[in-house]
Design a protein around this motif. Structure first.
Motif, mmCIF file in Angstrom:
data_model
loop_
_atom_site.group_PDB
_atom_site.id
_atom_site.type_symbol
_atom_site.label_atom_id
_atom_site.label_comp_id
_atom_site.label_asym_id
_atom_site.label_seq_id
_atom_site.Cartn_x
_atom_site.Cartn_y
_atom_site.Cartn_z
ATOM 1 N N SER A 24 100.501 18.108 8.092
ATOM 2 C CA SER A 24 100.356 17.300 9.306
ATOM 3 C C SER A 24 98.923 17.296 9.830
ATOM 4 O O SER A 24 98.582 16.484 10.685
ATOM 5 N N TRP A 25 98.074 18.201 9.319
ATOM 6 C CA TRP A 25 96.697 18.284 9.802
ATOM 7 C C TRP A 25 95.687 17.640 8.849
ATOM 8 O O TRP A 25 94.515 17.535 9.171
ATOM 9 N N VAL A 26 96.118 17.254 7.694
ATOM 10 C CA VAL A 26 95.184 16.779 6.675
ATOM 11 C C VAL A 26 94.429 15.538 7.164
ATOM 12 O O VAL A 26 95.049 14.541 7.554
ATOM 13 N N PRO A 27 93.091 15.575 7.174
ATOM 14 C CA PRO A 27 92.301 14.402 7.605
ATOM 15 C C PRO A 27 92.220 13.375 6.475
ATOM 16 O O PRO A 27 91.418 13.512 5.544
ATOM 17 N N LEU A 28 93.047 12.372 6.541
ATOM 18 C CA LEU A 28 93.105 11.380 5.473
ATOM 19 C C LEU A 28 91.787 10.629 5.316
ATOM 20 O O LEU A 28 91.465 10.148 4.234
ATOM 21 N N GLN A 29 91.002 10.543 6.399
ATOM 22 C CA GLN A 29 89.713 9.863 6.306
ATOM 23 C C GLN A 29 88.785 10.586 5.335
ATOM 24 O O GLN A 29 88.033 9.961 4.582
ATOM 25 N N MET A 30 88.850 11.910 5.320
ATOM 26 C CA MET A 30 88.019 12.672 4.400
ATOM 27 C C MET A 30 88.424 12.388 2.953
ATOM 28 O O MET A 30 87.567 12.222 2.072
ATOM 29 N N LEU A 31 89.732 12.302 2.702
ATOM 30 C CA LEU A 31 90.196 11.977 1.363
ATOM 31 C C LEU A 31 89.844 10.538 0.985
ATOM 32 O O LEU A 31 89.552 10.237 -0.170
ATOM 33 N N GLU A 32 89.848 9.666 1.973
ATOM 34 C CA GLU A 32 89.462 8.279 1.718
ATOM 35 C C GLU A 32 87.992 8.208 1.292
ATOM 36 O O GLU A 32 87.624 7.456 0.380
#
Length: 419
Positions: A24-32
């Motif tokens: 629930s905390w994973v920053p998807l923007q960083m993975l993007e």
């Protein structure tokens, strides 16, 4: 003098906090950004795959909870929720009704009966397939017994395959109550059946739900025949030989089964003037050549549906050997081809003949522009908050209890012309 911005470095695990974060905390923007810059090595890419799998499991768990909240607003007497709730989910997500019903049943089971499984999904340790596999095995148990199986099977399930989870759960279920397991087995034997599923390019998948020993015996017979045919000059694969052995056993050599088909084909295609695809009822598009072969088979009894090649309007519907006794129903089925309900693919020939406006109403009538094929589910659903109109023949406007409208043209391959 401007300095060129340096792209971020992602290959250092110490600079990838998402590796160890709760889903629930994973920053998807960083993975993007990791995906956009393409600087990930194999280890980083695999770590991203693992992290996203946990995020997907987390969001699927959340979806399960919201599905349960939705069914809370659709109560029913003697059941956890109304069976017609599946119609709204199916229409909204363009799923089949059966798929929506299975997902709603799973949501209820996870939220109310399998808290350990739901927690595993929420933590990213169990994906939806594993959760469904486990829930399917314990669905016949009491909530108390199901939780006992959870306590035994789920620890370490994140490193187990769905097959492993299934087998471990099955063993524990049998151990809890062997007599009940035998009762369930006998019940399933009574539900044995044969099913077919249309596939691409003129193929179909035929399967049978049988007792394991019967299935194994049949397979061994087919396999034995196939292996006896596998000589050094035989070019067919073993799979193809097994398929041919099954076909020969069922149909005989040569085939002793008469074929009854329903084709929708342009008049010009039937005459060989063009090669427009034909429509085989219950299957879908097929090649013009195969349609002509089927239509011309002297051993087959076939229905003929001729259509205008431009508008798609049915210009003739008949049989080569006898006249139809239900001309209107045949014409409507030829027009629509499948159930007129949202996201339903049941063939029209297996549906009920439905009045868009109930016949008992003053404006109800049995006519081409006020009827359509509807499966039992979509016929009944109109008594449970759904409404439907037919502004033009073959076009249906459905309105769900939540007020959402679904515009359905069952036979969108050949949409009916306005008249």
């Amino acid at each position: 003098m401007s300095r060129k911005r340096r792209r971020p470095e992602f290959t250092d695990p110490n600079k990838q906090p998402w590796r160890t974060m709760p889903p629930s905390w994973v920053p998807l923007q960083m993975l993007e950004e990791l995906d956009r810059y393409g600087r990930a090595d194999a280890d980083t890419a695999l770590a991203a795959v693992e992290t996203l799998d946990k995020v997907i499991s987390y969001t699927q768990a959340m979806q399960m909870r919201f599905m349960d909240r939705f069914t809370n607003a659709r109560p029913a007497v003697g059941a956890p929720f109304s069976k017609y709730a599946a119609g709204e989910i199916a229409a909204s997500l363009t799923w089949s009704v059966s798929a929506a019903q299975k997902r709603l049943n799973l949501a209820y089971q996870l939220v109310h009966e399998l808290p350990g499984t739901m927690a595993g999904m929420s933590h990213g340790d169990l994906d939806l397939r594993k959760a469904f596999t486990f829930a399917d095995q314990v669905g016949h148990l009491s909530p108390e017994d199901a939780r006992k199986v959870e306590e035994t099977v789920l620890p370490g399930a994140d490193s187990k395959t769905p097959r492993s989870i299934r087998d471990r759960a099955r063993r524990e279920v049998i151990k809890i109550d062997p007599a009940a397991a035998e009762t369930r087995r006998k019940k399933l034997v009574s539900e044995r059946r044969v099913e077919k599923q249309p596939c691409e390019d003129g193929m179909a998948l035929l399967g049978a739900f049988l007792p394991a020993e019967s299935a194994e015996a049949i397979y061994r017979i087919i396999d034995t025949i196939a292996r006896s045919l596998k000589t050094k000059d035989e070019t067919r694969t073993m799979d193809a030989l097994r398929a041919d052995a099954l076909t020969d056993l069922c149909l005989g050599v040569p085939s002793n089964v008469r074929t009854k088909i329903e084709l929708r084909v342009d008049a010009t295609t039937l005459m060989g003037l063009d090669d427009n695809p034909a429509i085989l009822s219950g299957y879908g598009p097929m090649t013009a050549q195969r349609a002509r072969e089927l239509a011309g088979d002297e051993n087959s009894e076939w229905y003929r549906i001729l259509t205008d090649p431009v508008s798609g309007v049915v210009i003739d519907h008949g049989r080569t050997r006898y006249r139809p006794t239900k001309a209107l129903r045949d014409l409507v089925n030829a027009r629509d081809q499948r159930c007129c309900g949202p996201a339903c693919n049941r063939p029209a020939a297996t549906c009920e003949f439905d009045h868009t406006i109930p016949f008992r109403d003053p404006e109800g009538k049995t006519a081409y522009d006020s009827t359509g094929p509807a499966c039992k589910f979509h016929n009944d659903i109109k008594e449970h908050g759904w409404t439907v109109t037919q502004p033009t023949p073959g076009r249906f406007l459905w309105t769900s209890p939540t007020g959402r409208t679904y515009d359905v043209t069952p036979n969108d391959e050949y949409p009916p012309p306005p008249f």
